[in-house]
Write a protein that holds these residues in place. Structure first.
Motif, PDB file in Angstrom:
ATOM      1  N   TYR A  56       0.652  -1.545   0.024  1.00 45.98           N
ATOM      2  CA  TYR A  56      -0.102   0.002   0.141  1.00 45.98           C
ATOM      3  C   TYR A  56       0.727   1.111   0.034  1.00 45.98           C
ATOM      4  N   ASP A  57       1.667   1.433   0.932  1.00 43.79           N
ATOM      5  CA  ASP A  57       2.845   2.502   0.864  1.00 43.79           C
ATOM      6  C   ASP A  57       3.305   2.722  -0.539  1.00 43.79           C
ATOM      7  N   LEU A  58       4.057   1.501  -1.231  1.00 44.36           N
ATOM      8  CA  LEU A  58       4.640   1.580  -2.548  1.00 44.36           C
ATOM      9  C   LEU A  58       3.727   2.137  -3.297  1.00 44.36           C
ATOM     10  N   THR A  59       2.768   1.277  -3.615  1.00 41.52           N
ATOM     11  CA  THR A  59       1.689   2.387  -4.197  1.00 41.52           C
ATOM     12  C   THR A  59       1.735   3.912  -4.113  1.00 41.52           C
ATOM     13  N   SER A  60       1.346   4.243  -2.927  1.00 41.51           N
ATOM     14  CA  SER A  60       1.227   5.543  -2.458  1.00 41.51           C
ATOM     15  C   SER A  60       2.365   6.173  -2.689  1.00 41.51           C
ATOM     16  N   ASN A  61       3.661   5.767  -2.956  1.00 43.27           N
ATOM     17  CA  ASN A  61       4.464   6.324  -3.114  1.00 43.27           C
ATOM     18  C   ASN A  61       5.194   6.929  -3.960  1.00 43.27           C
ATOM     19  N   TRP A  62       4.386   5.533  -5.444  1.00 36.41           N
ATOM     20  CA  TRP A  62       5.021   5.676  -6.454  1.00 36.41           C
ATOM     21  C   TRP A  62       3.655   6.948  -7.091  1.00 36.41           C
ATOM     22  N   GLN A  63       2.852   6.869  -6.737  1.00 35.67           N
ATOM     23  CA  GLN A  63       1.270   7.177  -7.592  1.00 35.67           C
ATOM     24  C   GLN A  63       2.123   9.205  -7.099  1.00 35.67           C
ATOM     25  N   HIS A  64       2.291   9.138  -5.784  1.00 33.15           N
ATOM     26  CA  HIS A  64       3.061  10.504  -5.319  1.00 33.15           C
ATOM     27  C   HIS A  64       4.655  11.064  -6.069  1.00 33.15           C
ATOM     28  N   VAL A  65       5.001   9.913  -6.766  1.00 27.58           N
ATOM     29  CA  VAL A  65       6.751  10.587  -8.085  1.00 27.58           C
ATOM     30  C   VAL A  65       5.758  10.363  -8.735  1.00 27.58           C
ATOM     31  N   TYR A  66       5.016   9.848  -9.322  1.00 23.80           N
ATOM     32  CA  TYR A  66       4.071  10.353 -10.483  1.00 23.80           C
ATOM     33  C   TYR A  66       3.395  11.243 -10.851  1.00 23.80           C
ATOM     34  N   ASP A  67       3.341  11.874  -9.818  1.00 27.66           N
ATOM     35  CA  ASP A  67       2.322  12.909  -9.773  1.00 27.66           C
ATOM     36  C   ASP A  67       3.361  14.203  -9.883  1.00 27.66           C
ATOM     37  N   ASP A 112       6.707  17.089  -9.971  1.00 26.77           N
ATOM     38  CA  ASP A 112       7.603  17.100 -11.340  1.00 26.77           C
ATOM     39  C   ASP A 112       9.387  17.302 -11.370  1.00 26.77           C
ATOM     40  N   LEU A 113       9.402  16.614 -11.637  1.00 25.63           N
ATOM     41  CA  LEU A 113      10.838  16.358 -11.544  1.00 25.63           C
ATOM     42  C   LEU A 113      11.680  15.956 -13.151  1.00 25.63           C
ATOM     43  N   ASP A 114      13.238  16.013 -13.323  1.00 26.85           N
ATOM     44  CA  ASP A 114      13.476  15.582 -14.616  1.00 26.85           C
ATOM     45  C   ASP A 114      13.608  14.905 -15.221  1.00 26.85           C
ATOM     46  N   GLU A 115      13.227  14.168 -16.046  1.00 26.58           N
ATOM     47  CA  GLU A 115      12.635  12.814 -16.970  1.00 26.58           C
ATOM     48  C   GLU A 115      13.590  11.450 -16.200  1.00 26.58           C
ATOM     49  N   ASP A 116      14.651  12.023 -16.425  1.00 25.77           N
ATOM     50  CA  ASP A 116      15.722  10.455 -16.008  1.00 25.77           C
ATOM     51  C   ASP A 116      15.291  10.358 -13.844  1.00 25.77           C
ATOM     52  N   THR A 117      15.500  11.638 -13.020  1.00 29.45           N
ATOM     53  CA  THR A 117      14.887  11.064 -11.775  1.00 29.45           C
ATOM     54  C   THR A 117      13.981  10.649 -11.743  1.00 29.45           C
ATOM     55  N   TRP A 118      13.259  11.010 -12.992  1.00 30.60           N
ATOM     56  CA  TRP A 118      11.478  10.575 -12.225  1.00 30.60           C
ATOM     57  C   TRP A 118      11.478   9.195 -12.726  1.00 30.60           C
ATOM     58  N   LEU A 119      11.991   9.036 -14.131  1.00 32.75           N
ATOM     59  CA  LEU A 119      11.791   7.234 -15.008  1.00 32.75           C
ATOM     60  C   LEU A 119      12.825   6.613 -12.905  1.00 32.75           C
ATOM     61  N   ASP A 120      14.135   6.985 -12.843  1.00 35.25           N
ATOM     62  CA  ASP A 120      15.129   6.130 -12.033  1.00 35.25           C
ATOM     63  C   ASP A 120      14.323   5.666 -10.540  1.00 35.25           C
ATOM     64  N   THR A 121      13.499   6.889 -10.295  1.00 36.26           N
ATOM     65  CA  THR A 121      12.875   6.546  -9.288  1.00 36.26           C
ATOM     66  C   THR A 121      11.030   5.047  -9.081  1.00 36.26           C
ATOM     67  N   LEU A 122      10.758   5.662 -10.505  1.00 35.33           N
ATOM     68  CA  LEU A 122       9.589   4.885 -10.240  1.00 35.33           C
ATOM     69  C   LEU A 122       9.809   3.803 -11.014  1.00 35.33           C
ATOM     70  N   ASN A 123      11.163   3.398 -11.169  1.00 32.76           N
ATOM     71  CA  ASN A 123      11.532   2.128 -11.920  1.00 32.76           C
ATOM     72  C   ASN A 123      11.988   1.122 -10.695  1.00 32.76           C
ATOM     73  N   SER A 124      12.803   1.766  -9.363  1.00 33.86           N
ATOM     74  CA  SER A 124      12.874   1.524  -8.305  1.00 33.86           C
ATOM     75  C   SER A 124      11.672   0.987  -7.913  1.00 33.86           C
TER      76      SER A 124
END
Length: 158
Positions: free
Chosen positions: A4-15, A17-29
């Motif tokens: 549940y927390d991982l899903t919430s974190n993913w949604q938070h990161v998805y929303d 406004d980060l640079d694309e590389d950081t955004w993709l790396d964080t979502l992938n992790s």
């Protein structure tokens, strides 16, 4: 961290406004951690499914044992009663048990149902739907008030 927390974190990161590389790396992790959690849940479901099958087999085994014991009880009672009746003994008393042969309450036996007067009949109506026919007609495009086809989703694990 739980799913549940991982899903919430993913949604938070998805929303965010980060640079694309950081955004993709964080979502992938986070995705990798979610995959690990899903894999562990899959193992848990697999183990519980095996437990359920074992419980079903045990239920059947115990039901069979119960039936055998019930039949033995019935046979032993009949054996004792038959021998008491042969000896014309209505009672046998021991230090631990008292055995008595006594009349049971009268029970009804219908010898010919055709001869029973109509006043003793009751009419029971049970309203049942032919769900398959309704489903087939709805699939064929017919409109049936009070019925509709509903599509749902479920998780499949292979």
């Amino acid at each position: 961290m739980n799913l549940y927390d991982l899903t919430s974190n993913w949604q938070h990161v998805y929303d965010m406004d980060l640079d694309e590389d950081t955004w993709l790396d964080t979502l992938n992790s986070i995705d990798e951690e979610i995959d690990i959690k899903a894999n562990n849940i899959g193992f848990l479901i697999q183990n519980l499914t095996a437990d359920v099958e074992g419980y079903k087999k045990e239920e059947k085994r115990l039901a069979d044992k119960r039936r055998v014991a019930e039949n033995k009880i019935k046979s032993l009672k009949s054996y004792l009663q038959d021998n008491m009746e042969r000896l014309d003994r209505k009672k046998v008393k021991t230090d631990l048990f008292s055995f008595n042969i006594q009349r049971n309450a009268p029970s009804l036996q219908l010898t010919d149902e055709q001869l029973i007067p109509q006043k003793y009949y009751t009419v029971e109506t049970v309203r049942k739907y032919d769900k398959q026919a309704i489903k087939d007609d709805l699939k064929a495009g017919q409109v049936i008030n009070g019925a509709e086809l509903k599509t749902s989703q479920s998780l499949r694990i292979r």
